[in-house]
Design a protein around this motif. Structure first.
Motif, PDB file in Angstrom:
ATOM      1  N   PRO A 287       0.686  -1.084  -0.139  1.00 30.89           N
ATOM      2  CA  PRO A 287      -0.061   0.112   0.088  1.00 30.89           C
ATOM      3  C   PRO A 287       0.885   1.343   0.089  1.00 30.89           C
ATOM      4  CG  PRO A 287      -0.762  -1.717   1.373  1.00 30.89           C
ATOM      5  CD  PRO A 287       0.264  -1.939   1.210  1.00 30.89           C
ATOM      6  N   ALA A 288       0.370   2.361  -0.458  1.00 31.42           N
ATOM      7  CA  ALA A 288       1.076   3.463  -0.743  1.00 31.42           C
ATOM      8  C   ALA A 288       1.259   4.197   0.779  1.00 31.42           C
ATOM      9  CB  ALA A 288       0.336   4.536  -1.789  1.00 31.42           C
ATOM     10  N   PRO A 289       2.179   5.149   0.877  1.00 33.08           N
ATOM     11  CA  PRO A 289       2.405   5.796   2.082  1.00 33.08           C
ATOM     12  C   PRO A 289       1.158   6.536   2.557  1.00 33.08           C
ATOM     13  CG  PRO A 289       4.592   5.915   0.762  1.00 33.08           C
ATOM     14  CD  PRO A 289       3.314   5.194  -0.378  1.00 33.08           C
ATOM     15  N   GLN A 290       0.736   6.731   3.754  1.00 32.39           N
ATOM     16  CA  GLN A 290      -0.549   7.593   4.106  1.00 32.39           C
ATOM     17  C   GLN A 290      -0.120   8.971   4.691  1.00 32.39           C
ATOM     18  OE1 GLN A 290      -3.709   6.238   3.320  1.00 32.39           O
ATOM     19  NE2 GLN A 290      -2.352   5.083   2.197  1.00 32.39           N
ATOM     20  N   VAL A 291       1.186   9.194   5.301  1.00 29.27           N
ATOM     21  CA  VAL A 291       1.714  10.289   5.925  1.00 29.27           C
ATOM     22  C   VAL A 291       1.521  11.406   4.948  1.00 29.27           C
ATOM     23  CG1 VAL A 291       3.155  11.316   7.512  1.00 29.27           C
ATOM     24  CG2 VAL A 291       2.309   9.001   8.144  1.00 29.27           C
ATOM     25  N   ASP A 292       0.780  12.314   5.127  1.00 25.08           N
ATOM     26  CA  ASP A 292       1.041  13.951   4.192  1.00 25.08           C
ATOM     27  C   ASP A 292       2.062  14.485   4.641  1.00 25.08           C
ATOM     28  OD1 ASP A 292       0.586  16.056   2.653  1.00 25.08           O
ATOM     29  OD2 ASP A 292      -1.532  15.942   2.894  1.00 25.08           O
ATOM     30  N   LEU A 293       3.306  14.359   4.526  1.00 27.38           N
ATOM     31  CA  LEU A 293       4.491  15.220   5.054  1.00 27.38           C
ATOM     32  C   LEU A 293       4.065  16.727   4.640  1.00 27.38           C
ATOM     33  CD1 LEU A 293       7.434  12.732   4.063  1.00 27.38           C
ATOM     34  CD2 LEU A 293       6.202  13.172   6.225  1.00 27.38           C
ATOM     35  N   VAL A 294       3.520  17.066   3.391  1.00 23.73           N
ATOM     36  CA  VAL A 294       3.381  18.519   3.104  1.00 23.73           C
ATOM     37  C   VAL A 294       2.405  19.162   4.337  1.00 23.73           C
ATOM     38  CG1 VAL A 294       2.463  20.232   1.624  1.00 23.73           C
ATOM     39  CG2 VAL A 294       3.885  18.206   0.857  1.00 23.73           C
ATOM     40  N   ALA A 295       1.342  18.305   4.790  1.00 18.94           N
ATOM     41  CA  ALA A 295       0.380  18.739   5.731  1.00 18.94           C
ATOM     42  C   ALA A 295       1.127  18.994   7.066  1.00 18.94           C
ATOM     43  CB  ALA A 295      -0.726  17.837   5.894  1.00 18.94           C
ATOM     44  N   LEU A 296       2.198  18.332   7.248  1.00 14.84           N
ATOM     45  CA  LEU A 296       3.161  18.410   8.428  1.00 14.84           C
ATOM     46  C   LEU A 296       3.873  19.513   8.383  1.00 14.84           C
ATOM     47  CD1 LEU A 296       3.410  14.542   9.424  1.00 14.84           C
ATOM     48  CD2 LEU A 296       1.857  16.359  10.566  1.00 14.84           C
ATOM     49  N   GLY A 297       4.166  20.147   7.473  1.00 15.18           N
ATOM     50  CA  GLY A 297       4.908  21.418   7.263  1.00 15.18           C
ATOM     51  C   GLY A 297       6.149  21.200   6.379  1.00 15.18           C
ATOM     52  N   ALA A 298       6.370  19.788   5.830  1.00 13.48           N
ATOM     53  CA  ALA A 298       7.426  19.525   4.716  1.00 13.48           C
ATOM     54  C   ALA A 298       7.172  20.109   3.509  1.00 13.48           C
ATOM     55  CB  ALA A 298       7.876  18.157   4.607  1.00 13.48           C
ATOM     56  N   ARG A 299       8.342  20.166   2.473  1.00 12.89           N
ATOM     57  CA  ARG A 299       7.865  20.443   1.095  1.00 12.89           C
ATOM     58  C   ARG A 299       8.444  19.417   0.076  1.00 12.89           C
ATOM     59  NH1 ARG A 299      12.426  23.491  -0.830  1.00 12.89           N
ATOM     60  NH2 ARG A 299      13.913  23.966   1.070  1.00 12.89           N
ATOM     61  N   PRO A 300       8.055  19.085  -0.972  1.00 14.79           N
ATOM     62  CA  PRO A 300       8.608  18.164  -1.797  1.00 14.79           C
ATOM     63  C   PRO A 300       9.948  18.607  -2.399  1.00 14.79           C
ATOM     64  CG  PRO A 300       6.117  18.293  -2.544  1.00 14.79           C
ATOM     65  CD  PRO A 300       6.672  19.496  -1.413  1.00 14.79           C
ATOM     66  N   ALA A 301      10.732  17.683  -2.514  1.00 19.11           N
ATOM     67  CA  ALA A 301      12.047  18.249  -3.258  1.00 19.11           C
ATOM     68  C   ALA A 301      11.486  18.292  -4.784  1.00 19.11           C
ATOM     69  CB  ALA A 301      13.229  16.884  -3.140  1.00 19.11           C
ATOM     70  N   ASP A 302      12.148  19.397  -5.288  1.00 23.23           N
ATOM     71  CA  ASP A 302      11.955  19.660  -6.596  1.00 23.23           C
ATOM     72  C   ASP A 302      13.110  19.134  -7.777  1.00 23.23           C
ATOM     73  OD1 ASP A 302      14.200  21.370  -6.401  1.00 23.23           O
ATOM     74  OD2 ASP A 302      13.132  23.141  -6.669  1.00 23.23           O
ATOM     75  N   GLY A 303      13.866  18.016  -7.125  1.00 19.67           N
ATOM     76  CA  GLY A 303      14.928  17.510  -7.952  1.00 19.67           C
ATOM     77  C   GLY A 303      15.600  16.616  -7.073  1.00 19.67           C
ATOM     78  N   PRO A 304      16.561  15.915  -7.668  1.00 23.71           N
ATOM     79  CA  PRO A 304      17.338  14.954  -6.749  1.00 23.71           C
ATOM     80  C   PRO A 304      18.085  15.702  -5.685  1.00 23.71           C
ATOM     81  CG  PRO A 304      18.398  15.088  -8.772  1.00 23.71           C
ATOM     82  CD  PRO A 304      16.962  15.515  -8.932  1.00 23.71           C
ATOM     83  N   VAL A 305      18.356  15.243  -4.277  1.00 24.80           N
ATOM     84  CA  VAL A 305      19.347  15.889  -3.450  1.00 24.80           C
ATOM     85  C   VAL A 305      20.096  14.699  -3.064  1.00 24.80           C
ATOM     86  CG1 VAL A 305      17.261  17.279  -2.641  1.00 24.80           C
ATOM     87  CG2 VAL A 305      17.405  14.883  -1.793  1.00 24.80           C
ATOM     88  N   HIS A 306      21.139  15.239  -2.265  1.00 27.97           N
ATOM     89  CA  HIS A 306      22.264  14.302  -1.668  1.00 27.97           C
ATOM     90  C   HIS A 306      22.232  14.547  -0.326  1.00 27.97           C
ATOM     91  CE1 HIS A 306      26.087  12.671  -0.654  1.00 27.97           C
ATOM     92  NE2 HIS A 306      26.355  12.246  -1.919  1.00 27.97           N
ATOM     93  N   PRO A 307      22.332  13.680   0.555  1.00 23.89           N
ATOM     94  CA  PRO A 307      22.264  13.811   1.969  1.00 23.89           C
ATOM     95  C   PRO A 307      23.138  14.529   2.698  1.00 23.89           C
ATOM     96  CG  PRO A 307      22.629  11.380   1.478  1.00 23.89           C
ATOM     97  CD  PRO A 307      22.296  12.088   0.474  1.00 23.89           C
ATOM     98  N   GLY A 308      24.501  14.606   1.771  1.00 24.48           N
ATOM     99  CA  GLY A 308      25.704  15.197   2.243  1.00 24.48           C
ATOM    100  C   GLY A 308      26.068  16.267   1.517  1.00 24.48           C
ATOM    101  N   GLU A 309      27.130  16.497   1.122  1.00 23.05           N
ATOM    102  CA  GLU A 309      27.719  17.614   0.408  1.00 23.05           C
ATOM    103  C   GLU A 309      28.331  17.273  -1.073  1.00 23.05           C
ATOM    104  OE1 GLU A 309      29.219  19.913   4.191  1.00 23.05           O
ATOM    105  OE2 GLU A 309      30.741  18.773   3.099  1.00 23.05           O
ATOM    106  N   ASN A 310      27.878  15.951  -1.632  1.00 14.64           N
ATOM    107  CA  ASN A 310      28.458  15.680  -2.801  1.00 14.64           C
ATOM    108  C   ASN A 310      27.417  16.033  -4.175  1.00 14.64           C
ATOM    109  OD1 ASN A 310      30.537  14.986  -1.489  1.00 14.64           O
ATOM    110  ND2 ASN A 310      30.794  12.992  -2.679  1.00 14.64           N
ATOM    111  N   ASP A 311      27.871  15.769  -5.128  1.00 15.79           N
ATOM    112  CA  ASP A 311      26.909  16.029  -6.610  1.00 15.79           C
ATOM    113  C   ASP A 311      26.050  14.855  -6.318  1.00 15.79           C
ATOM    114  OD1 ASP A 311      26.208  15.790  -9.200  1.00 15.79           O
ATOM    115  OD2 ASP A 311      27.759  17.070  -9.615  1.00 15.79           O
ATOM    116  N   THR A 312      24.732  15.464  -6.725  1.00 17.67           N
ATOM    117  CA  THR A 312      23.494  14.610  -6.640  1.00 17.67           C
ATOM    118  C   THR A 312      23.657  13.534  -7.773  1.00 17.67           C
ATOM    119  OG1 THR A 312      22.413  16.058  -8.251  1.00 17.67           O
ATOM    120  CG2 THR A 312      22.083  16.362  -5.899  1.00 17.67           C
TER     121      THR A 312
END
Length: 419
Positions: free
Chosen positions: A232-257
């Motif tokens: 089943p698809a995720p149910q928690v609405d992270l946007v409703a909790l105050g987050a925003r969708p990433a608009d492209g790939p992100v790296h968790p550290g400092e390197n190239d995506t």
């Protein structure tokens, strides 16, 4: 071959081994073990402490022929211990099979990851060692032994996370399942009140969930949600909790995506989505030092709250901190042994003195929450503290003495914790 100056992957440990041995067959491993008074197995060099160092010889299994034999009836794959998870995953996917989970880096050796209790993420996913259903090991005598569920006295659970103390593992048998697809989505800047107020719901909303934080005012600056498309698809609405969708790939550290596995909710094979990093790229900074503590899941919120005041300590040092869930293991020395757990992982810049000071502060702060340090990462925990954290460590030490009475596989790291 004589060992010239060599370091671990991150460059924070210079090995003291007198030589590096590269056998090309199991028979050669047996002869080397029988003839070498002191030796330690060396995996992919991704440990950040001296667990793989020695004042004797290091032995790498990288020269052994690759083995990947699938038993479809038993749902088990037999692999050469020196193969990386990337190699194993690619071979399994090509045959329509999968491991249940992978670590964030697929570049690490299969046996090394198992031996140190390395894990991925997911409330239903124990450490990678729990997938081990059998192994073949060269004992101190040079003889080979097979260990599986039929071996008496809980030997398999003792060997699943063995720190290199019980012999040189040459092959590993792992439980497998039919291949599946995963889709990764990333949200940014989930506020602290949402992290703490909805922690259990967020981390259990998909097959694998990782929260990245700097413990500053941004809260969870990244939330990686890895959804199995056959569930089943995720149910928690992270946007409703105050987050925003990433608009492209992100790296968790400092390197190239370019080095991260595909995001944006695009389904793909488990082998290319469960890790954070692509096997074809250098995984992360390299010049770094890592620490990790695995705590009971019931303490997670309190532990995160306790760490937040250290944000100013972390600010000049921290590249990324990751919070992941780990299901309970049965392995004696797995950091999540016998308890549902949460891992709090720190990737620091390679500044050893400053990192040691920070680790002291972290361990003091986490002390009320029964932390277990990751075996392959830096820690200042005393041997006494490790025996408190790992209730079967005394039993394991006794087994190591029985199987290796002359200390052939003993190095300074093991001598300190197994004495």
């Amino acid at each position: 071959m004589t060992a010239t100056m060599r370091t671990n992957w991150a460059g924070n440990v210079t090995y003291g081994a007198t030589e590096l041995l590269t056998p090309t067959s199991v028979d050669e491993v047996q002869r080397i073990v029988a003839a070498t008074p002191r030796l330690t197995a060396l995996g992919s060099k991704h440990s950040f402490n001296r667990i793989a160092d020695t004042d004797g010889a290091q032995l790498t299994l990288a020269g052994l022929p690759p083995v990947l034999d699938v038993d479809t009836d038993r749902r088990v794959v037999r692999v050469a211990a020196g193969m990386t998870h990337a190699q194993v995953a690619a071979g399994l996917e090509a045959r329509g099979w999968a491991l249940a989970n992978l670590a964030s880096l697929p570049h690490i050796s299969t046996a090394g990851a198992v031996a140190t209790g390395t894990h991925g993420s997911g409330v239903r996913n124990p450490s990678l060692a729990q997938a081990v259903v059998g192994l073949e090991v060269v004992r101190a005598s040079g003889d080979t032994a097979r260990v599986d569920a039929s071996t008496p006295d809980g030997a398999l659970d003792a060997h699943r996370v063995a720190l290199g103390a019980l012999g040189i593992v040459t092959t590993v048998e792992l439980a497998i399942e039919p291949s599946f697809e995963v889709a990764t989505t990333v949200h940014l800047d989930l506020p602290w009140d949402a992290v703490l107020g909805h922690f259990d719901a967020v981390v259990s909303d998909a097959y694998s969930v990782s929260l990245f934080t700097s413990f500053d005012d941004r809260g969870a600056r990244q939330v990686w949600v890895k959804h199995r498309t056959d569930e089943p698809a995720p149910q928690v609405d992270l946007v409703a909790l105050g987050a925003r969708p990433a608009d492209g790939p992100v790296h968790p550290g400092e390197n190239d995506t370019a080095g991260v596995t595909e995001q944006g909710g695009v389904p793909g094979p488990w082998s290319e989505r469960l890790p954070h990093f692509r096997s074809s790229f250098t995984p992360s900074t390299g010049a770094e030092i890592q620490a990790e503590y695995v705590i009971p899941a019931s303490h997670a919120i309190a532990a995160l709250e306790a760490l937040r005041p250290l944000a100013s300590v972390f600010a000049p040092l921290l590249i990324a901190a990751e919070v992941r869930t780990v299901a309970a293991d049965s392995a004696w020395l797995a950091p999540s042994s016998e308890r549902q757990s949460v891992g709090i992982h720190f990737t620091f810049r390679r500044e050893p003195e400053a990192v040691e000071a920070a680790v002291h502060r972290i361990e003091e702060t986490l002390a009320p929450f029964d932390p277990r340090p990751h075996w392959g990462k830096v820690s200042v925990a005393t041997a006494e503290r490790l025996h408190e954290a790992y209730p079967r460590l005394g039993d394991f030490a006794a087994l190591a003495r029985d199987l290796d009475p002359t200390g052939r596989f003993r190095n300074a790291f093991l001598a300190r914790i197994l004495s």
